[in-house]
Design an enzyme around this catalytic site. Structure first.
Site, mmCIF file in Angstrom:
data_model
loop_
_atom_site.group_PDB
_atom_site.id
_atom_site.type_symbol
_atom_site.label_atom_id
_atom_site.label_comp_id
_atom_site.label_asym_id
_atom_site.label_seq_id
_atom_site.Cartn_x
_atom_site.Cartn_y
_atom_site.Cartn_z
ATOM 1 N N GLU A 183 0.888 -1.167 0.000
ATOM 2 C CA GLU A 183 0.000 0.000 0.000
ATOM 3 C C GLU A 183 0.916 1.203 0.000
ATOM 4 O O GLU A 183 1.223 1.775 1.047
ATOM 5 C CB GLU A 183 -0.943 -0.031 1.202
ATOM 6 C CG GLU A 183 -2.138 0.892 1.064
ATOM 7 C CD GLU A 183 -1.906 2.231 1.719
ATOM 8 O OE1 GLU A 183 -1.000 2.963 1.273
ATOM 9 O OE2 GLU A 183 -2.627 2.539 2.668
ATOM 10 N N GLU A 192 4.196 7.814 -3.630
ATOM 11 C CA GLU A 192 5.075 7.143 -2.669
ATOM 12 C C GLU A 192 6.032 6.183 -3.373
ATOM 13 O O GLU A 192 6.527 5.239 -2.773
ATOM 14 C CB GLU A 192 4.238 6.385 -1.631
ATOM 15 C CG GLU A 192 3.371 7.267 -0.746
ATOM 16 C CD GLU A 192 4.188 8.135 0.190
ATOM 17 O OE1 GLU A 192 5.342 7.758 0.476
ATOM 18 O OE2 GLU A 192 3.678 9.174 0.618
#
Length: 497
Positions: A183, A192
């Site tokens: 995630e 990210e």
């Protein structure tokens, strides 16, 4: 659940945290001596306390998110056979989900020493839900982990006696993970560095054809009119006093998280001036990426997000090795027509789309205004899916259960009842201005243009619009520029309008 340092940031200098403070601080040291600090917190790393309170609680309490991952893992895992690698375990929740769904082994990577210890405590607390020792937390950043680290963790994990006997004679290749879960999404889909971490992990740490959870995602952008945003991002004259010079400092270059502005996008009145457009699509399972045709709006049916208590998916019955190679995604590059149109619209600005195969420099999308108004900002959000075809028509793998597609989204229309998601991810906003007006002003008077406040960008129903998207070198950061092509067309009889 990311592989962040204690403070939730992977890429900062080792001496400071994402908050710009020195590392290795005790939380109790943040207060003057006469302030009361609970003993449970006083000696805890300050970076860990800040990160958990900043976004980890919101992430863990996003129950539809958790159910989405449960559905994905239930489809990807073959009970008693699958070996799961989690990149960035954080609290350990996804690793525990994988173990509870029958994974033979789960290797949970976590770069932060403090978070790795937290995950181990959570795993120990919940080992009545799965076989003891199945989950092994390894304190390493995924890009620093080696194949031997993964194999050692797999062999260290306890399974059934039969599992242990088989593993004693298994080859290294047979003990590598066949499911990879992460995630690693930010407010921007690739914010990210999910692409880089997954590409590396699949190349070095997993079996060929490993199933990736979640399998794919789409980054969207929408053109929005929102007077409330204008009210907090620009100065209005008041009491007969001109405040126009403050507006020279308005930031129309950065994508900003709505949380930084201090509000939920769904809580303010807004209107879409044109349909959302897909900026790029990522197939994390492999097979490359699709370049979505210039500006086609979001017409593909979007699956309903799984309900809080959804447990409808059945386990996959076999391991489908027909996945993709380590190369997951070649980020969207403009077509020849797109590049030519972009150069023409830039009036000789040239082709700036000279990035490599994985990271474009820019692309251009076409939109048509569906209503008139002031384009205050570009709103960015994403969908992550399983069981949903790609935009080019490529069907999902059988293990994804195409008959029961699922979606996890940051579309503000879908997060109205999910406060936790808006506080963890929310949406991105980039303010807009009429850059053509700015260029015209600079051509007339360069010095005056430097002290000229931005001009609002107005569109009229039916206007042909060009959304120019610029990518950072790693595709993590995006920047948008909107141009009203209708306003630049020559009027009848020639001349410049």
């Amino acid at each position: 659940d990311d592989d962040d340092d204690d403070d939730g940031s992977r890429n900062n200098d080792d001496s400071t945290t994402r908050y710009g403070r020195p590392r290795n601080r005790r939380f109790g040291d943040e207060f003057e001596p006469h302030f009361a600090v609970p003993s449970r917190l006083a000696d805890t790393p300050a970076e860990l306390v800040e990160a958990v309170n900043d976004f980890h609680y919101a992430m863990m309490n996003d129950h539809p998110r958790n159910e989405f991952y449960r559905a994905c893992l239930e489809r990807a895992i073959v009970p008693g056979e699958s070996i799961v690698l989690e990149i960035g375990t954080g609290s350990g929740l996804l690793a525990m989900l994988a173990a509870s769904l029958g994974a033979k082994r789960v290797v949970a990577l976590e770069a932060s020493k403090s978070l790795a210890e937290l995950a181990r405590r959570n795993v120990a607390e919940n080992e009545t839900r799965f076989r003891r020792g199945v989950v092994q937390v390894v304190e390493k950043l995924s890009t620093d982990a080696t194949r031997d680290d993964i194999l050692s963790a797999v062999r260290a994990g306890r399974g059934t006696d039969d599992d242990d006997d088989r593993d004693a004679t298994a080859s290294d290749d047979q003990l590598l993970p066949d499911v990879v879960v992460s995630e690693l999404f930010g407010t921007l889909l690739l914010g990210e560095s999910a692409l880089e971490y997954l590409r590396d992990a699949l190349a070095r740490l997993a079996r060929p054809g490993a199933r990736v959870v979640p399998p794919r995602g789409v980054q969207y952008a929408a053109l929005v009119e929102c007077p409330d945003i204008a009210a907090i991002t620009s100065a209005r004259d008041w009491g007969g006093f001109s405040l126009r010079h403050a507006n020279v400092l308005q930031d129309t270059a950065s994508v900003v998280f709505t949380k930084q502005y201090g509000f939920r996008f769904s809580s303010v009145a807004s209107a879409l001036l044109a349909p959302p457009v897909p900026v790029f699509e990522v197939d994390f399972n492999g097979g490359g990426a699709t370049t979505i045709g210039g500006g086609s709006s979001r017409k593909r049916d979007r699956a309903d997000e799984s309900a809080d208590d959804a447990e409808t998916a059945e386990s996959a019955s076999s391991f489908d090795a027909a996945g993709g190679p380590a190369l997951l995604f070649a980020a969207p590059a403009a077509s020849e027509d797109d590049r030519a149109a972009a150069a023409a619209a830039a009036e000789g600005g040239g082709d700036d789309n000279d990035g490599d195969d994985h990271h474009p420099r820019a692309r251009r999308l076409r939109l048509v205004a569906e209503r008139s108004g002031v384009a205050h900002c570009v709103l960015v959000f994403w969908d992550v899916t399983i069981g949903v075809p790609r935009f080019d028509g490529t069907p999902p793998a059988a293990w994804e259960r195409p008959d029961d597609p699922r979606i996890m989204s940051t579309d503000p229309e879908r997060t109205r009842d999910n406060f936790a998601r808006d506080m963890q991810w929310g949406q991105g906003i980039q303010l807009l201005e009429d850059l053509d007006a700015a260029r015209d002003a600079a051509a007339r008077d360069l010095h005056g243009a430097l002290t000229r406040p931005p001009t609002p960008l107005r569109v009229t129903t039916g206007d042909d619009l060009a959304l120019h998207v610029t990518f950072s070198s790693d595709s993590v950061v995006l920047q948008f520029e909107l141009r009203n092509l209708a306003a630049r067309r020559d009027p009848p009889g020639g001349g410049v309008k």
